[in-house]
Design an enzyme around this catalytic site. Sequence first.
Site, PDB file in Angstrom:
ATOM      1  N   THR A 136     -11.887 -20.475  30.826  1.00  0.00           N
ATOM      2  CA  THR A 136     -11.357 -20.703  32.239  1.00  0.00           C
ATOM      3  C   THR A 136     -12.370 -20.974  33.090  1.00  0.00           C
ATOM      4  O   THR A 136     -13.353 -20.096  33.245  1.00  0.00           O
ATOM      5  CB  THR A 136     -10.473 -19.608  32.652  1.00  0.00           C
ATOM      6  N   PHE A 160     -13.667 -21.226  37.317  1.00  0.00           N
ATOM      7  CA  PHE A 160     -13.242 -20.577  38.369  1.00  0.00           C
ATOM      8  C   PHE A 160     -14.104 -21.293  39.433  1.00  0.00           C
ATOM      9  O   PHE A 160     -15.528 -21.611  39.090  1.00  0.00           O
ATOM     10  CB  PHE A 160     -13.571 -19.239  38.434  1.00  0.00           C
TER      11      PHE A 160
END
Length: 394
Positions: free
Chosen positions: A277, A279
Site C-alpha cells: 500500500t 501512502f
Amino acid sequence: MAVKSVPIWGCSQISFSNQGVSNLRYNCSGVCLSLRKWECSCLGVSLAQKALTPVEDEKPNIPGMESAAVIQRVEDIEARGFHKDMNLLPKPLTAADISHSENDGTKVRVAYQGLPGAYSEAAALKAYPKCETVPCDQFEAAFKAVELWLVDKAVLPIENSVGGSIHRNYDLLLRHRLHIVGEVQLLVNHCLLGLPGVEKEELKRVLSHPQALAQCEMTLSSLGIIRVNADDSALAAQMVASNGVRDTGAIASARAAEIYGLQILSNKIQDDDDNITRFLILAREPIIPGTERQYKTSVVFTLEEGPGVLFKALAVFALRGINLTKIESRPQKQRPLRVVDDSNEGSAKYFDYLFYIDFEASMADPRAQYALGHLQEFARFLRVLGCYPMDKIP
C-alpha cells in the site's frame, strides 16, 4: 490562445500567454515557476489561528492503591490476556471536532484514518518513528486536522497493489489545499487473530475491512469462515477483543494483536505476498524540492476538447524523457456530463475528467518545468499537488 490564470502550485497563480515556452526560471524559495511573459506571484499562505485548547489522550481514572477491588479488576484483565486497558487508547477525531491544539514543536503529530494498530498508523510510524500518532474516524477528518493545526501532518493511503486506487482520497486532494510532502510504501502483512487460547479451526466468522477480506479470499475459503465487514481492520480487532466471543476472529496487523491482547492464529494469510500500500504524507506547506535524490511530482489537470489532446498531454513528458509512474482519471463532479452535437439524430454524452499524474522528476529539474509549461498550452486547469522524495520498499 487566450490569456488565462491557472493555479499550478498550492499558493501560486501562473498566468500564461501564447508566446511559447522559453527562458524558464525556477524560484525555490517560493516554489513557483516563471517563464518569459508569464507572471508568477506567490500568494501568502493565510495560516489558521493556532489552537488554544490541547487535545490529549484520555487517561484512565484509577485511584492509586485505594481499593482491593480495583487491583483485582486489573489482575483479571491481565489474566484474560488484555495487557492494556482500552480506555487508554486515544479516541478518533471527527470532522466536526473543531478543538484546537498547541504544538510546542517537541514532537511531530501525525493524523491517520482508523484506530491504533491500523496499517495507516504503521505507515505514519515508518515515516516518523518518534511521532505522536492521532487517529481519525474518516479520511476527511485527517485532512481537516492538518488544516486546523490539530496535527502537523497526515498519512493517508492512495493506492494498493492488489485493491487499486483509493478514489476518495484523490477527490479530497483536490478539495483541500494541502501539499504532498512525502510518500510511504508499506508491505502489508495480514494476520488471522483470535482470543487467547482459541484455535483457528474454532472460528466461524471473521471481521475486517472489505479489502482485507478480499485479499485473504483463499485462506478464508479453505477454513469455511463467514466474512463480516468492518470499517477498519484495527476496529475489527478491537471488536473481537471487546466482545470476547471465541468463535469470532479478525484480520488485522500484528501490531493490532499486541495492542488489543489477541493471539496470532496465522501469519501472512494474504493471497498475494507482494501486497503493498502506498501512502501520501500531507502538510500545510510544500517542501523545497532538490535534485540530490530521486523526487516524484504529482499534478492534476483537465484538458480542452479535441482529438488526441490526452495523447499530447502525455507526450510532453515522453518528449523530455520523464517517466510516468501513475495515471488516474476522476469525473468532474461540477461538470459530470457534456452534450456534443452530432450529425446523427440525438446527442452524445460523456464525462469530463480530471487527470492525476505522478512522474519521476523534481520541480527543480528544468525538464519538469518545461513539461508543465508545455502541458499548459492545452490544459484548462493545472495544479501541482506536491513534489517529494520517492520511497522504496526495503
